[in-house]
Design an enzyme around this catalytic site. Structure first.
Site, PDB file in Angstrom:
ATOM      1  N   LYS A 176      -7.612  17.282 -33.684  1.00  0.00           N
ATOM      2  CA  LYS A 176      -8.964  17.364 -33.118  1.00  0.00           C
ATOM      3  C   LYS A 176      -9.582  18.720 -33.401  1.00  0.00           C
ATOM      4  CE  LYS A 176      -8.222  14.140 -29.277  1.00  0.00           C
ATOM      5  NZ  LYS A 176      -7.900  14.002 -27.845  1.00  0.00           N
ATOM      6  N   GLN A 195      -6.559  16.026 -22.419  1.00  0.00           N
ATOM      7  CA  GLN A 195      -5.596  15.188 -23.124  1.00  0.00           C
ATOM      8  C   GLN A 195      -4.636  14.525 -22.145  1.00  0.00           C
ATOM      9  OE1 GLN A 195      -5.588  14.583 -26.484  1.00  0.00           O
ATOM     10  NE2 GLN A 195      -3.945  13.126 -26.100  1.00  0.00           N
ATOM     11  N   ASP A 221     -14.974  11.621 -23.814  1.00  0.00           N
ATOM     12  CA  ASP A 221     -14.046  10.493 -23.867  1.00  0.00           C
ATOM     13  C   ASP A 221     -14.694   9.222 -23.319  1.00  0.00           C
ATOM     14  OD1 ASP A 221     -11.600  10.796 -25.110  1.00  0.00           O
ATOM     15  OD2 ASP A 221     -10.642  11.768 -23.406  1.00  0.00           O
TER      16      ASP A 221
END
Length: 309
Positions: free
Chosen positions: A59, A103, A126
């Site tokens: 990422k 995460q 997200d």
């Protein structure tokens, strides 16, 4: 069936994702030149989960390549829930950060639901915050979970207008199944959500013009589950023993999807491979959400350049 030559078009998600990241990079450069605005993504990782470490590194690299600011916060596994919430609160208030991603999984002593709810919905790249879930369900602008968004982009690239198509989504998770169904409804598909308790699941799947498999069961979907000519989107990422007996004995694995690719390719009109299908789209759509969030925060209409010829 295994000896039948493949006839399906293989959907190259890796190539589409690369082209999408290039478009985002050009759009970011325009933001910098015209508005002196650099989108910023903050990724928070707690603990040393190996798969998470690799994913977070990827990422960061792709965020930099797109010309965005990338901040990675690596916290010890002993970090308290209060400390993590304090960091999120600081990131919520940072005008240089437009996207926040925590995460998962988190250590057992931290309530993931509470942590995700603490993220500013307008920075929730997200798309997991309950506010964004509600926006999606109501058809309002919001940030959409990255994997379903990537699936939809691949489908629209292949078919254009999806109006009237029958779609079956196998899986009812909050991360993929439910938002995928909402996105397909938004495109005027007729949508069925199927799952482990669906009666005669293969028969339900055979009704689909678009079949999305997101259940986490290796190669569950076989040829006789698929309507001839249907488009099959395989979201699954499963590790199974290597086909080589020696490597398998050494504990070596290979990655397969929820769809038996070889069987599906002999029946479907188009199918995503694993790897190289949906997976690369997830990070590309994370960057897209970060770009979108930065534009909205500045009152600028998001605008991506067309795909290069």
């Amino acid at each position: 069936m295994s000896d039948t030559a493949p006839t399906a078009r293989v959907i190259d998600g890796k190539a589409y994702a690369a082209a999408l990241r290039a478009r985002i990079a050009r759009a970011v450069e325009t933001l910098k030149l015209r508005h002196n605005l650099q989108p910023g993504l903050a990724v928070v990782i707690v603990g040393e989960d190996p798969a998470s470490q690799i994913y977070v590194r990827n990422k960061g690299e792709q965020t930099h390549e797109a010309g965005m600011r990338s901040d990675t916060h690596r916290l010890d596994a002993s970090t308290t829930e209060e400390q993590l919430l304090s960091l999120i609160d600081a990131l919520n208030g940072d005008p240089h950060i437009h996207g926040i991603l925590v995460q998962l999984p988190l250590p057992a002593h931290i309530d993931a639901t509470k942590v995700l709810a603490a993220i500013d919905p307008d920075k929730d790249v997200d798309g997991f915050h309950i506010i964004n879930v509600g926006r999606l369900a109501a058809g309002l602008p919001g940030l959409v979970p990255c994997t379903p968004l990537g699936c939809l982009m691949l489908l629209k690239d292949l078919h254009g207008d999806l109006t009237g198509k029958r779609a079956v989504v196998i899986g009812r998770s909050n991360i993929v199944g439910k938002p995928m169904a909402q996105l397909l409804l938004g495109e005027s598909c007729t949508v069925t959500i199927a799952h482990s308790r669906t009666r005669d699941l293969p028969a339900v799947c055979r009704e689909a013009d678009i079949l999305v498999a997101a259940v986490g069961r290796p190669e569950m979907v076989k040829a006789d589950w698929i309507k001839p000519g249907a488009t099959v989107i395989d979201v699954g990422i499963n590790r199974v023993p290597s086909l080589d007996p020696v490597k398998a004995a050494e504990g070596k694995t290979r990655v397969v999807g929820d769809v038996d690719f070889k069987e599906a390719a002999a029946v479907a009109g188009a199918v995503t491979p694993v790897p190289g299908g949906v997976g690369p789209m997830t990070i590309a759509c994370l960057l897209l959400n970060t770009y979108t969030s930065a534009c909205r925060a500045a009152g600028i209409e998001p605008e991506l350049p067309e795909l290069a010829a």
